[in-house]
Write a protein that holds these residues in place. Structure first.
Motif, short mmCIF file in Angstrom:
data_model
loop_
_atom_site.label_atom_id
_atom_site.label_comp_id
_atom_site.label_asym_id
_atom_site.label_seq_id
_atom_site.Cartn_x
_atom_site.Cartn_y
_atom_site.Cartn_z
N ASP A 21 -3.16 56.56 7.78
CA ASP A 21 -3.85 55.32 8.04
C ASP A 21 -2.86 54.34 8.65
OD1 ASP A 21 -5.55 53.22 8.17
OD2 ASP A 21 -6.15 53.25 6.07
N PRO A 22 -2.47 54.60 9.90
CA PRO A 22 -1.41 53.78 10.51
C PRO A 22 -1.79 52.30 10.57
CG PRO A 22 -2.47 55.21 12.13
CD PRO A 22 -2.96 55.66 10.79
N LEU A 23 -3.10 52.02 10.81
CA LEU A 23 -3.52 50.62 10.93
C LEU A 23 -3.26 49.87 9.63
CD1 LEU A 23 -4.82 48.80 13.01
CD2 LEU A 23 -7.05 49.41 12.06
N PHE A 24 -3.63 50.52 8.52
CA PHE A 24 -3.42 49.90 7.20
C PHE A 24 -1.93 49.65 6.96
CE2 PHE A 24 -2.48 50.47 2.64
CZ PHE A 24 -3.26 49.47 2.10
N TRP A 25 -1.12 50.69 7.19
CA TRP A 25 0.30 50.55 6.89
C TRP A 25 1.01 49.60 7.85
CZ3 TRP A 25 1.59 51.28 2.26
CH2 TRP A 25 0.91 52.23 1.49
N THR A 26 0.57 49.56 9.12
CA THR A 26 1.12 48.58 10.06
C THR A 26 0.83 47.16 9.56
OG1 THR A 26 0.58 50.15 11.80
CG2 THR A 26 1.22 47.93 12.50
N SER A 27 -0.41 46.96 9.11
CA SER A 27 -0.79 45.63 8.61
C SER A 27 0.02 45.26 7.38
CB SER A 27 -2.28 45.60 8.27
OG SER A 27 -3.04 45.97 9.39
N VAL A 28 0.17 46.22 6.46
CA VAL A 28 0.96 45.96 5.26
C VAL A 28 2.40 45.60 5.66
CG1 VAL A 28 1.98 47.01 3.20
CG2 VAL A 28 -0.43 47.38 3.72
N GLY A 29 2.96 46.38 6.60
CA GLY A 29 4.33 46.13 7.06
C GLY A 29 4.46 44.76 7.70
N PHE A 30 3.49 44.42 8.55
CA PHE A 30 3.51 43.12 9.22
C PHE A 30 3.48 41.98 8.19
CE2 PHE A 30 0.90 39.60 10.96
CZ PHE A 30 1.82 39.12 11.88
N LEU A 31 2.58 42.11 7.21
CA LEU A 31 2.47 41.06 6.19
C LEU A 31 3.75 40.98 5.36
CD1 LEU A 31 -1.25 41.47 5.04
CD2 LEU A 31 -0.27 39.67 6.48
N GLY A 32 4.36 42.15 5.13
CA GLY A 32 5.63 42.16 4.40
C GLY A 32 6.69 41.36 5.15
N VAL A 33 6.74 41.58 6.46
CA VAL A 33 7.72 40.85 7.28
C VAL A 33 7.42 39.35 7.22
CG1 VAL A 33 8.48 40.45 9.65
CG2 VAL A 33 8.19 42.80 8.81
N VAL A 34 6.14 38.99 7.31
CA VAL A 34 5.78 37.57 7.28
C VAL A 34 6.22 36.93 5.96
CG1 VAL A 34 3.83 35.94 7.27
CG2 VAL A 34 3.85 37.87 8.87
N VAL A 35 6.03 37.66 4.86
CA VAL A 35 6.43 37.13 3.55
C VAL A 35 7.95 36.96 3.50
CG1 VAL A 35 6.58 37.66 1.07
CG2 VAL A 35 4.42 37.97 2.31
N LEU A 36 8.69 37.96 4.03
CA LEU A 36 10.15 37.85 4.07
C LEU A 36 10.58 36.65 4.89
CD1 LEU A 36 11.33 41.57 4.39
CD2 LEU A 36 11.53 40.03 2.43
N VAL A 37 9.92 36.45 6.02
CA VAL A 37 10.23 35.29 6.87
C VAL A 37 10.02 34.00 6.08
CG1 VAL A 37 9.42 33.95 8.86
CG2 VAL A 37 9.79 36.42 9.08
N ALA A 38 8.92 33.94 5.33
CA ALA A 38 8.64 32.74 4.54
C ALA A 38 9.74 32.50 3.51
CB ALA A 38 7.28 32.87 3.84
N ILE A 39 10.19 33.59 2.86
CA ILE A 39 11.21 33.45 1.82
C ILE A 39 12.54 32.97 2.42
CG2 ILE A 39 12.63 34.73 0.14
CD1 ILE A 39 10.12 36.54 -0.28
N PHE A 40 12.94 33.60 3.53
CA PHE A 40 14.26 33.30 4.09
C PHE A 40 14.20 32.32 5.27
CE2 PHE A 40 14.67 37.51 2.13
CZ PHE A 40 15.67 37.23 1.20
#
Lengths: 285, 285
Positions: A21-40
């Motif tokens: 399910d590449p779409l799902f995992w791409t979205s999860v990865g993207f959101l993960g990056v966004v959260v990291l950006v928010a933290i740092f």
């Protein structure tokens, strides 16, 4: 006949299977990056997001300003990065508040029926008949504008929706005999609800709540855009869109496009994750 | 504590009606039902669907209240026990219940061991450390292995789940065990294993059983005495052997004739059922 069924099963696994399910995992990865950006955010932003530079008003993307600058010469990349914080924390708090309120009301309505159930039905009827934004503007008119009021107002608007959804799940969950088994064991009603029934409902609720997070993000951005939510000099994304729109007539699309695309990308990713989660949990239950 | 004069369970004139729809006459589920169960005795409840047998089981387990009549277990009126947690737990230690649906009656989030330790801890029957030991003992009693203790309900077969449900009921060390169609959802060979297990449990402890089933062969196997219910009322009662071999009431005879066997004709059963209904309505008018 047999091969048909097998084909269907294989095809299904291709859509909702854990690995493919590449779409799902791409979205999860993207959101993960966004959260990291928010933290740092403070470490990642090249400039102070509020630093005004009249020498670089509406500058095009360049090595110095990768995404360009806005009408006050503020670096758009830095504003976008710092804005991630307020743009994500707002909908998160709103969702937590609305969920606690909505799930409590929903499960109580399902459990005891009677007047709480009737009251909930009437409130949700009114909420559905009434444009959500109008209700929120009403709350803001009473309590004054600002990011906190916007969060509270939207939380109050979402709570009945969550309550109604929770009620429908709770009704089928409470009909399961394990609830009776706990009652026969002598477990109290409140304990059964909070310790056993709510955790059992979580899979069904989770996907729905994730989708609501995206909706909340958009709702808060809308309020900020209208001037009811975050106030300048904040770089909340909705506010950035609003402040940037003066440039559109002069041909400077960057200040509106950058935060606009950010909002759209996060909301789409959140929706994909939410819908897929709901599908998976539905398949498992 | 238990004198030979008073039986363990004394139900006298139980009555329960359900209000199905506003304006409609209430449906009488249990109509003036009285019975007793001695310590260590197994009482069967038989009758067709809607005869009120499950409602009686649920009243005894405390899941349903009786509109009128009295129900005493070990001399204590179940209807006047207080509301607090202590009273609830005391009531639970008198009567436990095993449900029909082995798939829904266990909490799907908990492992077998957790299901049992939760029940024991709730009743203070195992202080933290030795709760696991208690669970292992219970599993041995219901012939489940220690490796199965770590499994969740979806990893178990129907028969294994029903063993867990029985172990959970025994964890509370009740005086009475209510079995509401507890083997009806199991296939015949698994049914036989569970019946044997119940037999063993009865030999080990002087637990009383209220055994509800539509399956006369199973009731014959398990119970000492039986009540035959029709339309919420007792039409015949006596020693199980006598009632099933030499039925006195026409409804009991009809029930026995309805069991499929050699030379069995469904049309004949339906015709006899209609004739029985007719004779009853003649008698009442």
């Amino acid at each position: 006949m047999t091969t048909n069924t097998a084909d269907v099963l294989i095809a299904r696994k291709g859509i909702s299977g854990r690995r493919r399910d590449p779409l799902f995992w791409t979205s999860v990865g993207f959101l993960g990056v966004v959260v990291l950006v928010a933290i740092f955010a403070p470490f990642l932003a090249p400039y102070d997001p509020e630093a005004i530079d009249f020498a670089a008003i509406w500058s095009q993307p360049s090595a110095a300003h990768p995404l360009g600058t806005d009408q006050l010469g503020r670096d758009l990349l830095s504003r976008l990065i710092l804005g991630t914080r307020e743009s994500l924390i707002g909908p998160f708090l709103l969702l937590v508040g609305a969920t606690i309120l909505g799930v409590t009301i929903g499960i109580v309505a399902a459990w005891n029926g009677r007047w709480i159930d009737v009251l909930l039905a009437r409130i949700t009827d009114v909420m559905f008949a009434f444009p959500g934004l109008l209700f929120v503007v009403l709350v803001i008119a009473v309590f004054g504008e600002g990011a906190a009021t916007a969060v509270v107002a939207l939380a109050l608007a979402y709570a009945p929706v969550i309550a109604k959804f929770t009620r429908s799940i709770a009704l089928s969950e409470l009909a399961r005999p394990y609830v009776d088994a706990y009652r026969v064991q002598g477990v109290g009603g409140a304990t059964i609800a909070t310790r056993y029934v709510v955790p059992n409902m979580t899979p069904a609720l989770l996907g729905y709540l994730v989708v609501l997070f995206g909706e909340g993000l958009m709702g808060l951005a809308t309020l900020s855009y209208l001037g009811f939510g975050a106030q300048p000099p904040s770089s909340e994304w909705g506010l950035m869109v609003q402040e940037g729109q003066d440039g559109i007539v002069l041909g400077h699309f960057g200040p509106t496009l950058v935060p606009g695309i950010a909002i759209a990308a996060v909301v789409v990713a959140v929706n994909i994750v939410g819908v897929r989660l709901a599908e998976r949990m539905g398949a498992r239950a | 504590m238990n004198t030979s004069a008073t039986p363990l369970v004394v139900a006298d004139g139980l009555h329960r009606a359900f209000h199905v729809a506003r304006g409609a006459d209430p449906v009488v589920a249990v109509d003036d039902v009285s019975f007793t169960i001695e310590a260590g005795e197994a009482l069967g409840l038989v009758g067709e669907s809607g005869s009120g047998k499950s409602t009686i089981a649920r009243i005894l387990a405390g899941l349903e209240r009786a509109d009128s009549g009295s129900l005493r277990v070990a001399g204590i009126d179940r209807r006047t026990v207080g509301h607090g947690a202590a009273a609830r737990l005391a009531r639970a230690r008198q009567v436990q219940m095993v449900f029909q649906d082995p798939y829904g009656s266990l909490d799907r989030r908990l492992t077998v061991e957790q299901t049992l330790t939760h029940a024991m801890r709730l009743h203070g029957l195992a202080g933290g450390r030795d709760a696991k030991g208690g669970a292992a003992e219970l599993l041995e009693r219901v012939r489940l292995s220690a490796t199965q203790a770590r499994l969740k309900p979806y990893q178990l077969s129907g028969g294994q789940r029903q063993r867990v449900a029985i172990a959970r009921a025994l964890a509370v060390e009740p005086a009475v065990l209510v079995l509401d169609e507890a083997v009806s959802a199991l296939d015949v060979s698994v049914q036989a294993q569970i019946l044997e297990l119940l037999d063993e449990i009865r030999r080990e402890s002087r637990i009383s059983l209220l055994f509800v089933s539509h399956d006369l062969a199973v009731v014959d196997e398990v119970t000492d005495r039986v009540l035959v219910l029709f339309g919420g009322a007792v039409v015949e009662e006596g020693r199980t052997q006598d009632v099933l071999r030499k039925p006195a009431h026409p409804y009991t005879r009809l029930l026995i004739a309805s069991v499929p066997g050699p030379g069995w004709d469904p049309h004949d059963v339906i015709a006899r059922r209609a004739a029985f209904e007719l004779s009853r309505s003649d008698a009442s008018t």
